[in-house]
Design an enzyme around this catalytic site. Structure first.
Site, short mmCIF file in Angstrom:
data_model
loop_
_atom_site.label_atom_id
_atom_site.label_comp_id
_atom_site.label_asym_id
_atom_site.label_seq_id
_atom_site.Cartn_x
_atom_site.Cartn_y
_atom_site.Cartn_z
N ARG A 164 -14.26 55.42 -15.34
CA ARG A 164 -15.62 54.93 -15.50
C ARG A 164 -15.70 53.52 -15.96
O ARG A 164 -16.62 53.39 -16.66
CB ARG A 164 -16.52 55.90 -16.16
CG ARG A 164 -16.70 57.43 -15.90
CD ARG A 164 -17.29 57.61 -14.38
NE ARG A 164 -17.19 59.13 -14.22
CZ ARG A 164 -16.14 59.82 -13.50
NH1 ARG A 164 -15.21 59.17 -12.88
NH2 ARG A 164 -16.33 61.20 -13.62
N SER A 238 -24.85 61.88 -15.36
CA SER A 238 -24.37 62.02 -16.74
C SER A 238 -24.88 60.84 -17.59
O SER A 238 -24.63 59.64 -17.10
CB SER A 238 -22.95 62.08 -16.65
OG SER A 238 -22.30 62.91 -15.49
N GLU A 333 -23.31 56.27 -20.61
CA GLU A 333 -22.58 55.81 -19.35
C GLU A 333 -23.78 54.78 -18.80
O GLU A 333 -23.19 53.65 -18.42
CB GLU A 333 -22.46 56.99 -18.34
CG GLU A 333 -21.68 56.60 -17.22
CD GLU A 333 -21.30 57.59 -16.21
OE1 GLU A 333 -20.59 58.48 -16.43
OE2 GLU A 333 -21.86 57.51 -15.22
P1 FAD Z 1 -27.50 50.38 -10.39
O1 FAD Z 1 -28.11 51.44 -11.17
O2 FAD Z 1 -28.67 49.65 -9.37
O3 FAD Z 1 -26.69 49.40 -11.11
C1 FAD Z 1 -25.72 49.89 -11.86
C2 FAD Z 1 -25.15 48.52 -12.68
O4 FAD Z 1 -24.54 47.67 -11.54
C3 FAD Z 1 -26.08 47.72 -13.30
O5 FAD Z 1 -25.65 46.96 -14.32
C4 FAD Z 1 -26.05 46.60 -12.22
O6 FAD Z 1 -26.51 45.40 -12.30
C5 FAD Z 1 -24.74 46.68 -11.57
N1 FAD Z 1 -24.83 46.19 -10.11
C6 FAD Z 1 -25.36 47.15 -9.00
N2 FAD Z 1 -24.97 46.33 -7.95
C7 FAD Z 1 -24.48 45.31 -8.00
C8 FAD Z 1 -23.49 44.35 -7.30
N3 FAD Z 1 -23.75 44.46 -6.00
N4 FAD Z 1 -22.84 43.34 -8.08
C9 FAD Z 1 -22.74 43.34 -9.20
N5 FAD Z 1 -23.48 44.28 -10.17
C10 FAD Z 1 -24.23 45.37 -9.49
N6 FAD Z 1 -21.47 58.33 -11.09
C11 FAD Z 1 -20.12 58.76 -10.92
O7 FAD Z 1 -19.28 57.99 -11.01
N7 FAD Z 1 -19.98 59.73 -10.55
C12 FAD Z 1 -20.68 60.54 -10.12
O8 FAD Z 1 -20.66 61.77 -9.54
C13 FAD Z 1 -22.19 60.40 -10.09
N8 FAD Z 1 -23.29 61.39 -9.99
C14 FAD Z 1 -24.66 60.73 -10.16
C15 FAD Z 1 -25.48 61.67 -9.86
C16 FAD Z 1 -27.01 61.59 -10.14
C17 FAD Z 1 -27.90 62.49 -9.69
C18 FAD Z 1 -27.27 60.21 -10.41
C19 FAD Z 1 -28.72 60.02 -10.66
C20 FAD Z 1 -26.37 59.26 -11.02
C21 FAD Z 1 -24.81 59.73 -10.56
N9 FAD Z 1 -24.06 58.77 -10.87
C22 FAD Z 1 -22.41 59.13 -10.74
C23 FAD Z 1 -24.05 57.33 -11.49
C24 FAD Z 1 -24.51 56.31 -10.16
O9 FAD Z 1 -24.96 56.81 -9.15
C25 FAD Z 1 -23.40 55.49 -10.12
O10 FAD Z 1 -22.94 54.66 -11.06
C26 FAD Z 1 -23.70 54.38 -8.91
O11 FAD Z 1 -22.56 53.64 -8.48
C27 FAD Z 1 -24.82 53.55 -9.12
O12 FAD Z 1 -25.06 52.60 -8.00
P2 FAD Z 1 -26.48 51.98 -8.18
O13 FAD Z 1 -26.63 51.33 -6.68
O14 FAD Z 1 -27.70 52.84 -8.21
O15 FAD Z 1 -26.34 51.09 -9.36
P1 NAP Z 2 -17.64 70.42 -14.07
O1 NAP Z 2 -17.05 70.40 -12.67
O2 NAP Z 2 -18.79 71.38 -14.51
O3 NAP Z 2 -16.94 69.90 -15.21
C1 NAP Z 2 -17.16 69.38 -16.39
C2 NAP Z 2 -16.33 68.25 -16.70
O4 NAP Z 2 -14.85 68.69 -17.10
C3 NAP Z 2 -16.38 67.22 -15.79
O5 NAP Z 2 -17.09 65.93 -16.34
C4 NAP Z 2 -15.17 66.77 -15.39
O6 NAP Z 2 -14.54 65.34 -15.78
C5 NAP Z 2 -14.11 67.95 -16.23
N1 NAP Z 2 -13.18 68.75 -15.18
C6 NAP Z 2 -13.49 69.75 -14.82
N2 NAP Z 2 -12.65 70.18 -13.98
C7 NAP Z 2 -11.50 69.51 -14.05
C8 NAP Z 2 -9.94 69.11 -13.79
N3 NAP Z 2 -9.63 69.98 -13.04
N4 NAP Z 2 -9.36 68.11 -14.09
C9 NAP Z 2 -9.96 67.16 -14.92
N5 NAP Z 2 -11.07 67.22 -15.18
C10 NAP Z 2 -11.91 68.16 -15.08
O7 NAP Z 2 -18.57 68.97 -13.89
P2 NAP Z 2 -19.82 68.47 -13.19
O8 NAP Z 2 -20.98 68.06 -14.06
O9 NAP Z 2 -20.52 69.82 -12.14
O10 NAP Z 2 -19.61 67.26 -12.36
C11 NAP Z 2 -18.64 67.52 -11.13
C12 NAP Z 2 -18.12 66.10 -10.97
O11 NAP Z 2 -19.22 65.40 -10.52
C13 NAP Z 2 -17.36 65.54 -12.01
O12 NAP Z 2 -16.27 64.98 -11.73
C14 NAP Z 2 -18.44 64.58 -12.85
O13 NAP Z 2 -17.84 63.56 -13.48
C15 NAP Z 2 -19.17 64.33 -11.43
N6 NAP Z 2 -20.55 63.68 -11.80
C16 NAP Z 2 -20.74 62.55 -12.44
C17 NAP Z 2 -22.01 62.25 -12.61
C18 NAP Z 2 -22.19 60.62 -13.49
O14 NAP Z 2 -23.36 60.49 -13.46
N7 NAP Z 2 -20.92 60.35 -13.87
C19 NAP Z 2 -22.99 63.05 -12.30
C20 NAP Z 2 -22.75 64.12 -11.91
C21 NAP Z 2 -21.54 64.85 -11.49
P3 NAP Z 2 -14.68 64.33 -15.03
O15 NAP Z 2 -16.13 63.91 -15.37
O16 NAP Z 2 -13.87 63.30 -15.62
O17 NAP Z 2 -14.53 64.73 -13.67
#
Ligand code: FAD
Ligand code: NAP
Length: 337
Positions: A164, A238, A333
């Protein structure tokens, strides 16, 4: 290109906070971005690139130029035996892009289905889910240097992707606007089913031989079931990163909590932040108009009408409870503006 003043960002941040930007513009081209950079410079204001607003917390009205990155386009660059190279404009919606790659028989991103936001924001934190990160298929990106106005190409190495994390959150923070991203995807599909939820769902749907479309649907359905829809309940996914700890600390924690959820991670151990918050008694916790989601404690939600300070106060409370109970620090995050 029209630059708007005192523009509401409520629909452009997934917490739904009622916050205004001093200036706002929608940019559909690199030329638009250059004009926006010049405008911000004459006003002596910071420029903030904005995608879908799904990974940030707007803490109050913003004395800045917010630039909504809306650069369109996606195409297949080349198709070889093993690899399909594709490119997309930074303004493309991530999930629609993933579905398009699958329709082009370019595989790898099915586990990243239904992540909100834009293609351009995906490299910022090297988005990941279900054991896949964009760095696994990354080829290069183009980004405009806000200081010099030059378009620069970044290789995989240049981006310094981590968990991340990327250079755009570290030394190159606030310096570049990503305009397009290219990926080298797989021409032949192989499943990545190391996450328990996904494996079970894939088996249930496919008699043991799923394809990439089945996985994309399975991931989407799991997410719809487990995560709140930001259009109905404000959230940014998250809210904290999973903390990574050393073996000694894990052992100490296991003595008190034998069922603690931990995964090996680069020679150390990744703890599930959601488990820590849950075990601290804060799953489904509510403090006024903010709280943690009842199905996933790692997701902080706006129950309606919350102010950014309510949310940031809750985040501090959770960090303090988890620190006191487990001796572990939770790092946020989403970025706070
Ligand atoms: P924004 O929120 O608009 O921007 C985020 C940051 O990036 C800001 O600092 C902004 O200035 C910068 N930015 C945006 N666009 C650009 C650009 N073109 N150039 C330079 N900087 C830029 N994240 C995960 O990694 N895994 C997940 O599974 C995941 N699940 C999510 C589920 C939900 C329900 C929600 C609400 C969020 C989740 N996220 C997840 C977080 C998020 O969706 C991601 O980080 C996504 O990439 C953000 O995109 P955005 O366009 O909304 O960025
Ligand atoms: P989950 O499957 O309940 O798992 C809980 C946590 O355990 C996750 O954060 C995941 O790490 C870790 N995990 C589970 N199984 C694993 C494996 N086999 N090996 C290594 N790590 C493992 O998680 P969840 O909340 O339902 O989310 C599912 C996936 O979507 C995850 O990968 C999570 O990161 C992603 N997600 C991200 C966001 C965001 O905003 N960043 C939001 C929603 C979901 P990791 O997070 O490192 O994968």
């Amino acid at each position: 290109m029209r630059i708007l003043e005192n523009y509401s960002l409520q629909a452009l941040n997934t917490f739904g906070f009622r916050v205004n930007a001093r200036y706002f513009v929608d940019a559909v081209s690199v030329e638009n971005l250059r004009e926006a950079i010049a405008f911000a410079s004459t006003k002596n204001l910071p420029l903030v690139p904005l995608g879908g607003g799904s990974n940030l917390v707007l803490s109050g009205d913003q004395e800045a130029l917010f630039v909504h990155i809306n650069i369109p386009g996606k195409k297949v660059i080349s198709r070889e035996d093993e690899c399909v190279t594709v490119t997309a404009g930074a303004g493309e919606n991530w999930h629609e892009f993933v579905r398009w790659t699958l329709s082009e028989q370019a595989f790898g991103f099915e586990n990243l289905s239904l992540i909100p936001g834009s293609v351009g924001a995906a490299p910022i934190q090297n988005i990941g889910a279900y054991g896949v990160e964009i760095k696994d298929y990354f080829r290069s990106l183009d980004a405009l240097d806000i200081q010099s106005g030059e378009l620069k190409s970044f290789s995989l190495e240049d981006c310094r992707f981590g968990y991340r994390d990327s250079i755009f959150k570290q030394s190159a923070r606030d310096r570049f606007i990503i305009t397009s991203v290219s990926f080298a995807l797989d021409a032949r599909w192989s499943p990545r089913l190391s996450y328990g939820d996904l494996q079970q769902e894939a088996e249930r749907r496919s008699d043991g031989s799923p394809d990439a479309f089945v996985i994309s649907e399975a991931v989407s359905d799991i997410r719809r079931e487990k995560l709140p829809d930001p259009l109905k309940l404000g959230n940014a996914g998250s809210f904290f990163k999973n903390p990574v700890v050393n073996e000694a600390l894990l052992k100490k924690m296991q003595a008190d909590y034998p069922d603690i959820v931990a995964y090996p991670f680069e020679g150390r151990w990744k703890l599930a932040a959601g488990w820590l918050i849950d075990r601290a008694g804060l799953k489904g916790f509510r403090q006024g108009s903010v709280g943690t989601y009842h199905k996933q404690a790692l997701v902080l939600v706006n129950h309606g009408g919350a102010e950014p300070d309510d949310l940031l106060g809750l985040a501090k409370h959770i960090q303090s409870v988890v620190r006191n109970k487990f001796g572990v620090e939770l790092e946020m995050e989403p970025r706070v503006y």
